[in-house]
Design a protein around this motif. Structure first.
Motif, PDB file in Angstrom:
ATOM      1  N   LYS A 106     -65.116 -50.336  16.721  1.00 19.72           N
ATOM      2  CA  LYS A 106     -64.224 -49.879  15.661  1.00 19.72           C
ATOM      3  C   LYS A 106     -62.968 -50.731  15.657  1.00 19.72           C
ATOM      4  O   LYS A 106     -62.479 -51.119  16.707  1.00 19.72           O
ATOM      5  CB  LYS A 106     -63.855 -48.418  15.881  1.00 19.72           C
ATOM      6  CG  LYS A 106     -65.033 -47.488  15.748  1.00 19.72           C
ATOM      7  CD  LYS A 106     -64.617 -46.062  15.947  1.00 19.72           C
ATOM      8  CE  LYS A 106     -65.814 -45.146  15.813  1.00 19.72           C
ATOM      9  NZ  LYS A 106     -65.460 -43.757  16.063  1.00 19.72           N
ATOM     10  N   PRO A 107     -62.442 -51.001  14.479  1.00 13.87           N
ATOM     11  CA  PRO A 107     -61.196 -51.773  14.439  1.00 13.87           C
ATOM     12  C   PRO A 107     -60.060 -50.938  15.023  1.00 13.87           C
ATOM     13  O   PRO A 107     -60.041 -49.717  14.909  1.00 13.87           O
ATOM     14  CB  PRO A 107     -60.981 -52.049  12.956  1.00 13.87           C
ATOM     15  CG  PRO A 107     -61.755 -50.978  12.251  1.00 13.87           C
ATOM     16  CD  PRO A 107     -62.916 -50.651  13.156  1.00 13.87           C
ATOM     17  N   GLU A 108     -59.132 -51.626  15.649  1.00 17.57           N
ATOM     18  CA  GLU A 108     -57.995 -50.936  16.243  1.00 17.57           C
ATOM     19  C   GLU A 108     -57.108 -50.374  15.140  1.00 17.57           C
ATOM     20  O   GLU A 108     -56.922 -51.000  14.108  1.00 17.57           O
ATOM     21  CB  GLU A 108     -57.184 -51.897  17.113  1.00 17.57           C
ATOM     22  CG  GLU A 108     -57.913 -52.325  18.353  1.00 17.57           C
ATOM     23  CD  GLU A 108     -57.027 -53.166  19.254  1.00 17.57           C
ATOM     24  OE1 GLU A 108     -55.789 -53.079  19.134  1.00 17.57           O
ATOM     25  OE2 GLU A 108     -57.586 -53.892  20.062  1.00 17.57           O
ATOM     26  N   PRO A 109     -56.572 -49.178  15.359  1.00 17.54           N
ATOM     27  CA  PRO A 109     -55.695 -48.623  14.334  1.00 17.54           C
ATOM     28  C   PRO A 109     -54.415 -49.444  14.219  1.00 17.54           C
ATOM     29  O   PRO A 109     -53.940 -50.009  15.199  1.00 17.54           O
ATOM     30  CB  PRO A 109     -55.394 -47.211  14.845  1.00 17.54           C
ATOM     31  CG  PRO A 109     -55.665 -47.256  16.302  1.00 17.54           C
ATOM     32  CD  PRO A 109     -56.725 -48.309  16.502  1.00 17.54           C
ATOM     33  N   LYS A 110     -53.884 -49.496  13.008  1.00 15.96           N
ATOM     34  CA  LYS A 110     -52.672 -50.255  12.761  1.00 15.96           C
ATOM     35  C   LYS A 110     -51.507 -49.524  13.428  1.00 15.96           C
ATOM     36  O   LYS A 110     -51.361 -48.320  13.265  1.00 15.96           O
ATOM     37  CB  LYS A 110     -52.450 -50.371  11.257  1.00 15.96           C
ATOM     38  CG  LYS A 110     -51.461 -51.403  10.865  1.00 15.96           C
ATOM     39  CD  LYS A 110     -51.446 -51.562   9.366  1.00 15.96           C
ATOM     40  CE  LYS A 110     -50.486 -52.664   8.986  1.00 15.96           C
ATOM     41  NZ  LYS A 110     -50.409 -52.812   7.539  1.00 15.96           N
ATOM     42  N   PRO A 111     -50.678 -50.254  14.182  1.00 15.63           N
ATOM     43  CA  PRO A 111     -49.584 -49.568  14.867  1.00 15.63           C
ATOM     44  C   PRO A 111     -48.557 -49.025  13.878  1.00 15.63           C
ATOM     45  O   PRO A 111     -48.379 -49.553  12.783  1.00 15.63           O
ATOM     46  CB  PRO A 111     -48.977 -50.641  15.765  1.00 15.63           C
ATOM     47  CG  PRO A 111     -49.369 -51.928  15.150  1.00 15.63           C
ATOM     48  CD  PRO A 111     -50.690 -51.675  14.466  1.00 15.63           C
ATOM     49  N   SER A 112     -47.906 -47.992  14.295  1.00 14.37           N
ATOM     50  CA  SER A 112     -46.873 -47.360  13.487  1.00 14.37           C
ATOM     51  C   SER A 112     -45.725 -48.334  13.253  1.00 14.37           C
ATOM     52  O   SER A 112     -45.417 -49.156  14.115  1.00 14.37           O
ATOM     53  CB  SER A 112     -46.384 -46.120  14.224  1.00 14.37           C
ATOM     54  OG  SER A 112     -45.118 -45.733  13.784  1.00 14.37           O
ATOM     55  N   PRO A 113     -45.059 -48.255  12.091  1.00  8.68           N
ATOM     56  CA  PRO A 113     -43.892 -49.115  11.877  1.00  8.68           C
ATOM     57  C   PRO A 113     -42.782 -48.829  12.882  1.00  8.68           C
ATOM     58  O   PRO A 113     -41.997 -49.713  13.221  1.00  8.68           O
ATOM     59  CB  PRO A 113     -43.439 -48.797  10.451  1.00  8.68           C
ATOM     60  CG  PRO A 113     -44.411 -47.846   9.883  1.00  8.68           C
ATOM     61  CD  PRO A 113     -45.371 -47.446  10.916  1.00  8.68           C
ATOM     62  N   CYS A 114     -42.717 -47.606  13.370  1.00  9.82           N
ATOM     63  CA  CYS A 114     -41.704 -47.266  14.377  1.00  9.82           C
ATOM     64  C   CYS A 114     -42.001 -47.982  15.695  1.00  9.82           C
ATOM     65  O   CYS A 114     -41.082 -48.420  16.385  1.00  9.82           O
ATOM     66  CB  CYS A 114     -41.665 -45.757  14.596  1.00  9.82           C
ATOM     67  SG  CYS A 114     -41.192 -44.830  13.120  1.00  9.82           S
ATOM     68  N   VAL A 115     -43.271 -48.105  16.031  1.00  6.69           N
ATOM     69  CA  VAL A 115     -43.644 -48.826  17.249  1.00  6.69           C
ATOM     70  C   VAL A 115     -43.253 -50.290  17.132  1.00  6.69           C
ATOM     71  O   VAL A 115     -42.771 -50.898  18.090  1.00  6.69           O
ATOM     72  CB  VAL A 115     -45.165 -48.679  17.528  1.00  6.69           C
ATOM     73  CG1 VAL A 115     -45.610 -49.567  18.664  1.00  6.69           C
ATOM     74  CG2 VAL A 115     -45.510 -47.234  17.816  1.00  6.69           C
ATOM     75  N   ALA A 116     -43.413 -50.855  15.944  1.00  4.03           N
ATOM     76  CA  ALA A 116     -43.018 -52.252  15.735  1.00  4.03           C
ATOM     77  C   ALA A 116     -41.518 -52.435  15.947  1.00  4.03           C
ATOM     78  O   ALA A 116     -41.080 -53.431  16.528  1.00  4.03           O
ATOM     79  CB  ALA A 116     -43.426 -52.709  14.338  1.00  4.03           C
ATOM     80  N   ILE A 117     -40.721 -51.462  15.510  1.00  2.00           N
ATOM     81  CA  ILE A 117     -39.275 -51.555  15.695  1.00  2.00           C
ATOM     82  C   ILE A 117     -38.923 -51.442  17.166  1.00  2.00           C
ATOM     83  O   ILE A 117     -38.103 -52.206  17.693  1.00  2.00           O
ATOM     84  CB  ILE A 117     -38.557 -50.474  14.857  1.00  2.00           C
ATOM     85  CG1 ILE A 117     -38.685 -50.798  13.371  1.00  2.00           C
ATOM     86  CG2 ILE A 117     -37.089 -50.352  15.259  1.00  2.00           C
ATOM     87  CD1 ILE A 117     -38.162 -49.728  12.449  1.00  2.00           C
ATOM     88  N   ILE A 118     -39.546 -50.507  17.862  1.00  2.00           N
ATOM     89  CA  ILE A 118     -39.246 -50.315  19.289  1.00  2.00           C
ATOM     90  C   ILE A 118     -39.630 -51.546  20.086  1.00  2.00           C
ATOM     91  O   ILE A 118     -38.882 -51.987  20.962  1.00  2.00           O
ATOM     92  CB  ILE A 118     -39.944 -49.049  19.818  1.00  2.00           C
ATOM     93  CG1 ILE A 118     -39.289 -47.803  19.222  1.00  2.00           C
ATOM     94  CG2 ILE A 118     -39.896 -48.986  21.341  1.00  2.00           C
ATOM     95  CD1 ILE A 118     -39.993 -46.515  19.538  1.00  2.00           C
ATOM     96  N   THR A 119     -40.773 -52.146  19.788  1.00  2.00           N
ATOM     97  CA  THR A 119     -41.173 -53.339  20.535  1.00  2.00           C
ATOM     98  C   THR A 119     -40.291 -54.532  20.196  1.00  2.00           C
ATOM     99  O   THR A 119     -40.146 -55.438  21.008  1.00  2.00           O
ATOM    100  CB  THR A 119     -42.652 -53.703  20.282  1.00  2.00           C
ATOM    101  OG1 THR A 119     -42.878 -53.812  18.879  1.00  2.00           O
ATOM    102  CG2 THR A 119     -43.575 -52.675  20.884  1.00  2.00           C
TER     103      THR A 119
END
Length: 185
Positions: free
Chosen positions: A31-44
């Motif tokens: 299965k394709p990996e779920p797209k990360p949350s936009p909040c996770v992108a900000i935190i990283t």
């Protein structure tokens, strides 16, 4: 020996498509990996993971000089590239991981503070709009609404400073909006 290769090579070429087909089937089943949350992108972006190794490359050039100045000997010149690879034991790796987790926690706290404050400001704006309508119809006095307006302006100032913090890290308003909208879902 060469007779065996003549026999095995065509057999291998005949079986090769079956091996590649089974590999393609395995890839389809994953299965394709779920797209990360936009909040996770900000935190990283606020707290990026540390590099696995702190490898550094330095170029250097060095000359030696005759201090007395009476020698006819020419000073040697050394030049090169130096590669530094630190040796980290398990304790240092653990400390690096703890620092990274603390940085992630701090980034999460700042983002959480921003999202909560933005929600408060939006709800307070709606409430003040409702209160101003009540003032227009003569149900409330303007002096009762004034304290709420003052609190709104203070919260908006804090929200603006938090937004400028995110802008300093290169996080745009659109990314913050995506995170805020994702929070509600």
């Amino acid at each position: 020996m060469s007779h065996i290769l003549y026999f095995l090579l065509p057999l291998f070429l005949l079986l090769l498509p079956f091996f590649s087909f089974s590999q393609a089937q395995q890839n389809k089943e994953q299965k394709p990996e779920p797209k990360p949350s936009p909040c996770v992108a900000i935190i990283t972006r606020l707290a990026p993971p540390p590099p696995p190794l702190n490898i550094s490359i330095h170029a250097y050039a060095q000359t030696q000089k005759d201090i007395i100045g009476t020698s006819t000997y020419t000073a040697p010149v050394h030049a090169g590239v130096r590669l530094d690879i630190p040796l980290l034991d398990t304790r240092e790796l653990y400390e690096r991981q703890l620092r990274h987790l603390a940085n992630l926690q701090g980034a999460q706290n700042i983002l959480s503070q921003y999202l909560n404050l933005r929600t408060e400001v939006e709800e307070l704006r709606k409430f003040l709009n409702w209160m101003n309508l009540r003032v227009e119809y003569g149900i409330e006095y303007k002096k009762d609404v004034w304290q709420q307006e003052k609190a709104l302006k203070q919260k908006e100032a804090v929200l603006k400073s938090l937004e400028s913090f995110f802008y300093a890290y290169g996080i745009t308003r659109e990314e913050l909006d995506k995170c805020y909208k994702h929070k509600g879902s």
